[in-house]
Write a protein that holds these residues in place. Sequence first.
Motif, PDB file in Angstrom:
ATOM      1  N   PRO A 182      36.921  38.179  38.842  1.00  0.00           N
ATOM      2  CA  PRO A 182      36.768  37.032  37.935  1.00  0.00           C
ATOM      3  C   PRO A 182      35.448  36.298  38.074  1.00  0.00           C
ATOM      4  CG  PRO A 182      38.045  36.377  39.845  1.00  0.00           C
ATOM      5  CD  PRO A 182      37.738  37.844  40.025  1.00  0.00           C
ATOM      6  N   TYR A 197      35.000  34.835  32.009  1.00  0.00           N
ATOM      7  CA  TYR A 197      36.181  34.794  31.134  1.00  0.00           C
ATOM      8  C   TYR A 197      37.212  33.879  31.782  1.00  0.00           C
ATOM      9  CZ  TYR A 197      39.336  36.912  27.629  1.00  0.00           C
ATOM     10  OH  TYR A 197      40.161  37.144  26.549  1.00  0.00           O
ATOM     11  N   LEU A 202      42.033  36.166  31.651  1.00  0.00           N
ATOM     12  CA  LEU A 202      41.721  37.379  32.413  1.00  0.00           C
ATOM     13  C   LEU A 202      42.982  37.921  33.087  1.00  0.00           C
ATOM     14  CD1 LEU A 202      39.623  39.371  33.510  1.00  0.00           C
ATOM     15  CD2 LEU A 202      39.178  37.774  35.378  1.00  0.00           C
ATOM     16  N   ASN A 265      33.328  40.466  34.464  1.00  0.00           N
ATOM     17  CA  ASN A 265      32.446  39.758  33.543  1.00  0.00           C
ATOM     18  C   ASN A 265      31.073  40.416  33.512  1.00  0.00           C
ATOM     19  OD1 ASN A 265      34.367  37.602  32.974  1.00  0.00           O
ATOM     20  ND2 ASN A 265      34.009  36.924  35.082  1.00  0.00           N
TER      21      ASN A 265
END
Length: 347
Positions: A182, A197, A202, A265
């Motif tokens: 993340p 995100y 996510l 990402n």
Amino acid sequence: MFPTRAAPTNPRRIVILLPCCIGDVVLGTATLFALRRAYPNAHITWAVGRWSRPALDGHDLLNELLDTGEGALPIHSVASLRAFAAQLRAGKFDLAVSLVRSPWMSLAVWLARIPYRAGLDSAGRGFGYNIRARINPRTVRHEAEIYLDVPRALGIDTTDCWANVPVRESRSGDEPYIVVNPAGGRNPGMVMDSKRYPPAELAEVANRIARAVKAKIIVIAGKEDQPLVDAVTAHLDRPPAQFVGVLTFRQIAALAHGARLYIGNDTGLTHLAAAAGAKTVMILGPTDPKRYAPFAPDAIALWKPATVAQTGVAAGVPTDWDWARDGISVDEAERQIRKFLGISRVL
């Protein structure tokens, strides 16, 4: 303007100049591949910063790494310019390959008295190179393709040159898994948290894909990213395995390589996963996939077309990005990932 010259036929010692950052360095390995293929017997050194060095440690196409320090560039004063030029001069390189759009780097390479100096010339900033790959900063092209313009200026074939990092061993086990990262958007050159995100979305994407492929979820991140990891795991169907700040880049590459899928990402580790041969999904928001998508055959970029800066991250941090309004939805992300994996909606 300094005079130009023809490309060398058989350089013995080559230095690649791209100190920062991790994603850029990984994308630059396509150029490394082109150089190694063209000059198989050359000694190739990469001048890289300490932040990005782990992405290149142990790379089998390199002979040596040259430490450029902690910053995004090794040049921040006249004294550091002279010191870096001396460092380059000591390497006795025949050919410099600069993938940096900086007049200071151009000047440093010239001061180092390297005979063949190939580099990017964006808006005249490559004045110190005598083999120039001229680029227009407002033309939207992939960063890796821009870097490959330098070997092209040397007359080198760049066909099938992809980002690449070696994988010594792949993690394996009885239960399939997907890897979710993340984090991202932070490096010595910039902080752009808007690249991330939203954690709840996510997590929902990860839940749906994990259910579809009957896989467990592994969450990875840097040691400073535990709050992000916690925010994602709070929305997962079941507690995931976590590796936060404990894996080396080589271990991350191996973990990604053995995964059913890697989701991340627009960040260096997502580029690393793709370059390691992992099936990779990159979710982009305020950055254009035409510039920053993974540069690997088995990877996709998810993006809802939006108005973003024409000159890429060089334009700075966007002030009005909103994922709910501007970003790709969970439903659309799931649809595209299912298509990428070749799985239907009805299981």
